[in-house]
Design a protein around this motif. Sequence first.
Motif, PDB file in Angstrom:
ATOM      1  N   THR A 125      88.312  11.234  23.729  1.00  0.00           N
ATOM      2  CA  THR A 125      87.030  11.346  24.438  1.00  0.00           C
ATOM      3  C   THR A 125      86.044  10.279  23.951  1.00  0.00           C
TER       4      THR A 125
ATOM      5  N   THR B  76      87.665   6.429  32.261  1.00  0.00           N
ATOM      6  CA  THR B  76      88.492   7.543  32.757  1.00  0.00           C
ATOM      7  C   THR B  76      89.752   7.050  33.461  1.00  0.00           C
TER       8      THR B  76
ATOM      9  N   ASP C 278      88.729  10.944  28.466  1.00  0.00           N
ATOM     10  CA  ASP C 278      87.616  11.718  29.022  1.00  0.00           C
ATOM     11  C   ASP C 278      86.280  11.115  28.587  1.00  0.00           C
TER      12      ASP C 278
ATOM     13  N   SER D  65      94.138   9.482  34.200  1.00  0.00           N
ATOM     14  CA  SER D  65      92.950   9.996  34.887  1.00  0.00           C
ATOM     15  C   SER D  65      92.210  10.969  33.983  1.00  0.00           C
TER      16      SER D  65
ATOM     17  N   SER E 285      88.459  12.879  32.758  1.00  0.00           N
ATOM     18  CA  SER E 285      87.392  13.589  33.468  1.00  0.00           C
ATOM     19  C   SER E 285      86.037  13.206  32.885  1.00  0.00           C
TER      20      SER E 285
ATOM     21  N   SER F  95      82.246  14.870  31.976  1.00  0.00           N
ATOM     22  CA  SER F  95      81.390  16.060  31.881  1.00  0.00           C
ATOM     23  C   SER F  95      80.013  15.609  31.415  1.00  0.00           C
TER      24      SER F  95
END
Length: 460
Positions: A48, A71, A76, A145, A147, A149
């Motif tokens: 991340t 991403t 992420d 892929s 994500s 947030s």
Amino acid sequence: MSQTASPAAEIFKAYDIRGIVDKSLTTETVRGIGQALGTEALKRGQKTIVVGYDGRLSGPRFAEALAAGITSTGIDVIDIGCVATPITYFAAYHLGANSCVSITGSHNPPDYNGMKMVLGGQTLYGAMIQDLRRRIIENDFASGSGSVSKIDVRPAYIERILSDVKLARPMKIVLDSGNGVAGNTAPELFRKLGCELSELFSEVDGNFPNHHPDPSKPENLEDVIHALKNGDAELGLAFDGDGDRLGVVTKDGEIIYPDRQIMLFAADVLSRVPGGQIIYDVKCTRNLAPWIRKHGGVPVMWNTGHALVKAKLKETGAPLAGEMSGHMFFKERWYGFDDGLYTGVRLLEILSRSPDANAILKALPDAVSTPELNIKMNEGEPVQLVEKLKAAKFDGEVERITIDGLRIEYADGFGLARSSNTTPVVVLRFEADNAAALERIQADFRRTIGAAWPGIELPF
């Protein structure tokens, strides 16, 4: 070749990425940087990356492009929105990501933007930044892929500071955010700390309509000095554009430069960490080393550059480091990254113990000195000039320090010449016990530089 395939070489600097929006730094380039960062993050076992951006007008769309690039590699992204650079660093720890990018133009003019990058707890600099460019040119990207947030970490940042730092008494201060991003967090933080504020330019505005957000330049502190003179606040604090540096002004308008701030912080930190190493860069006052020793610490002079200082902090385990530019790094009770807001809080914690903050600051050892002076040269020439100076003889030289450029120590002062890592200039700084000594040292440098590079134009 598309824009992504050949990003402008000049934006990949020594410690960060920086360029002119939509000219050398485009949305496509930012997306490519995201792909390169994501790929490098995977290689380092990261999952991340936290992304934050300062108050620059191009921040939101660059953040979107960067996240799209990251991403696309399978990493992420946690988007923490418009925050000070140190809050992005904090989020990397707080959210357990260990990696982050702050999209920031720092104190550059409004048409600039850039990136400060951390992967797996390591600040990227030098060859690591050049390798991102290589990846983009070679299209050497992972595919996946990830994500995106969104989280607002400002409440957690403020809470973390207030849980540890307490003022001995309430204080009234002038707070100048310079329309930089510190304005969306600093006023709340300092009020909750127990301060009464006289606020200047807290509204985040990437056009910087009032003054340039760079507290290392005295002209940018004139509004603070004026507010102190005409109000009843006892101290002035000013932040740079992305909130990682602090300017300090006393009630009577004296600027307390960062190398003197380090003295105050060193004495405080060493009272709890006896024998600790205190790191400072080659531009700092010669009064620092004896002060640190007097307070039971070990002085460590080091290279200029926030990424280089962070690396040294990690290597030594030092509780504190600081730079003449205004970057302060607290490892004791904090995380070791440069944070102007936290530096201001720690300053007030110390000063609140005394009824007269002004007296504490003005009692710090001082010397006659010049600000940073620059000799503008062509690309590559600054390094050549500094090498020639290293081969030269200086009158009255007591010691020479060559860890970053050339610093000549005299019995009553010093002269410094170093090649900047970010622009083609030779950076000079002089300090002495008195005006006559300063003039003598400058004359020695004038003579030596003139002999090494005939016809050169000098700023002193």
